[in-house]
Design a protein around this motif. Structure first.
Motif, PDB file in Angstrom:
ATOM      1  N   VAL A 172      57.711  25.309  -6.711  1.00  0.00           N
ATOM      2  CA  VAL A 172      56.837  24.139  -6.814  1.00  0.00           C
ATOM      3  C   VAL A 172      55.558  24.497  -7.571  1.00  0.00           C
ATOM      4  O   VAL A 172      55.083  23.736  -8.425  1.00  0.00           O
ATOM      5  N   PHE A 229      62.538  12.994 -10.702  1.00  0.00           N
ATOM      6  CA  PHE A 229      61.970  12.619  -9.404  1.00  0.00           C
ATOM      7  C   PHE A 229      62.704  11.420  -8.817  1.00  0.00           C
ATOM      8  O   PHE A 229      63.073  11.424  -7.627  1.00  0.00           O
ATOM      9  N   VAL A 288      63.074  21.579  -8.702  1.00  0.00           N
ATOM     10  CA  VAL A 288      61.890  20.850  -8.260  1.00  0.00           C
ATOM     11  C   VAL A 288      61.589  19.705  -9.230  1.00  0.00           C
ATOM     12  O   VAL A 288      61.692  19.867 -10.450  1.00  0.00           O
ATOM     13  N   SER A 340      56.113  24.583 -11.245  1.00  0.00           N
ATOM     14  CA  SER A 340      56.259  23.238 -11.800  1.00  0.00           C
ATOM     15  C   SER A 340      54.908  22.573 -12.004  1.00  0.00           C
ATOM     16  O   SER A 340      54.650  21.955 -13.045  1.00  0.00           O
ATOM     17  N   LEU A 373      58.467  16.711  -9.788  1.00  0.00           N
ATOM     18  CA  LEU A 373      57.183  16.141  -9.390  1.00  0.00           C
ATOM     19  C   LEU A 373      57.132  14.670  -9.764  1.00  0.00           C
ATOM     20  O   LEU A 373      57.871  14.212 -10.643  1.00  0.00           O
ATOM     21  N   PHE A 398      56.299  15.950  -4.366  1.00  0.00           N
ATOM     22  CA  PHE A 398      57.421  16.682  -4.946  1.00  0.00           C
ATOM     23  C   PHE A 398      58.659  16.510  -4.074  1.00  0.00           C
ATOM     24  O   PHE A 398      58.577  16.254  -2.865  1.00  0.00           O
TER      25      PHE A 398
END
Length: 381
Positions: free
Chosen positions: A35, A103, A95, A38, A97, A84
């Protein structure tokens, strides 16, 4: 015994002379590292910002939470932050965001995302920071009680002060209770900072709060208590006096708050950050003045703006060739049933031939009305 030693020596010599070493695969990054990588790739703040990853939900190879880059406490330095979602794969954590194409895809099937929040999170897609069709309607009140007047100590400015877009207002006064500007789904980004995800890709941020609620995907109504105005800078920035730093976002990016409508006021940029003003009809309040919260403007409503006058004529049809059948006061809220073209007029927001038919059957030129749409607000007559 001699053969075994010799064979071992030969093998050792081969390893030394050829430089062979056992191949060891690098372990995949853990969730926090994935994370962090990212958000550092996405960040706009300086590289010395401190990553703060808070995993609020984790189950069955999935995780959900907040990713914040906390800054120092210099003036005009505010943190950056995203929701996230992450999925564990054979190669580690994938991951996504807020604002990234993945997402919506991941939140759409992640078991750690609640059914009730999926639609709003999916609505965060789209081109970041761009209003769809230049539709500036928000359906939002100001972030305090309807009927109260608070001071706009800071007119339009950036989330981090001067840098564009000028997405934010600094507001304080009244009972100091900060309320959700519109219904949505709320998340605590860090101490003193909440984000509410609304419909139509909009979200609002509230920073410097004291005594704020701690939520993770909780549904809120317009007017739900979020916290009190304060000076909290746990995640960075500065605050010289208690207030709420209120910011507007669309499609996961801050957007200019100017020319939107909040509590039936239209903020407008000034010559510099923190200056500017807000309009309610022809009434203009400059930074430092008080804004009365009239409540949210409906999506089929408008605010009469006589452009310096006290009232606007209502006519029996869409044009000045029709008779005057009354008037409506500057600053009044009207509801539009449909629209049609007629005679052309110039107003504060430009020149148009569009006329709006009100629910009482009378007509008013769109040149003297703020609706947030450069066209029919409720279909054609």
């Amino acid at each position: 015994m001699m053969w075994r030693l010799l064979a071992g020596a030969v093998l050792a010599g081969a390893l030394v002379t050829t430089g062979l070493t056992p191949a060891v695969a690098a372990p995949p990054p853990d969730l926090e590292t994935a994370v962090t990588d990212s958000m550092l790739a996405k960040a706009r703040v300086a590289s010395e910002a401190e990553p703060v990853v808070t995993t609020t939900r984790k189950a069955a190879g999935w995780a959900f939470g907040t990713a914040v880059l906390a800054t120092g406490h210099e003036v005009d330095r505010h943190p950056e932050g995203w929701l996230f979602v992450a999925e564990r794969t054979g190669k580690g954590w994938r991951v996504a965001l807020e604002g990234e194409p993945a997402f919506a895809e991941l939140t759409g099937r992640a078991p750690v995302v609640q059914a009730g929040e999926r639609a709003r999170l999916a609505g965060l897609g789209g081109q970041p920071g761009v209003q769809a069709g230049n539709d500036l309607r928000t359906g939002m009140a100001l972030p305090y009680a309807v009927g109260q007047s608070w001071y706009m100590y800071g007119g339009p400015h950036g989330w981090s002060g001067t840098p564009a877009p000028w997405s934010s207002l600094d507001l304080a006064g009244g009972d100091q209770r900060v309320l959700a500007a519109r219904a949505g789904t709320a998340y605590t980004m860090c101490t003193g900072w909440l984000r509410v995800i609304h419909d139509r890709g909009y979200s609002t941020d509230y920073y410097h709060l004291w005594n704020n609620i701690w939520v993770d995907g909780a549904g809120v109504s317009q007017g739900t208590f979020l916290g009190n105005t304060g000076t909290d800078v746990t995640c960075g920035g500065s605050a010289s006096g208690r207030h709420v730093h209120f910011a507007l976002r669309q499609h996961s990016a801050y957007v200019g708050i100017g020319n939107h409508n909040l509590g039936k006021w239209v903020p407008q940029n000034g010559g510099a950050a923190y200056q500017g003003s807000a309009l309610h009809g022809s009434t203009r309040v400059y930074a430092g003045g008080a804004l009365y919260n009239y409540g949210a403007l409906g999506f089929n409503q408008g605010v009469i703006d006589a452009n310096g006058g006290t009232a606007v004529n209502k006519r029996s049809g869409p044009g000045t060739g029709y008779g005057v059948v009354g008037s409506v006061a500057d600053g009044a809220t009207v509801t539009v049933s449909c629209s049609a073209n007629g005679t052309s007029h110039a107003g504060r927001w430009g020149t148009t031939s569009l006329w709006n038919r009100l629910t009482d059957g009378t007509w008013v030129t769109d040149a003297f009305m703020w609706t947030g749409v450069n066209g029919a607000v409720n279909g054609s007559c």
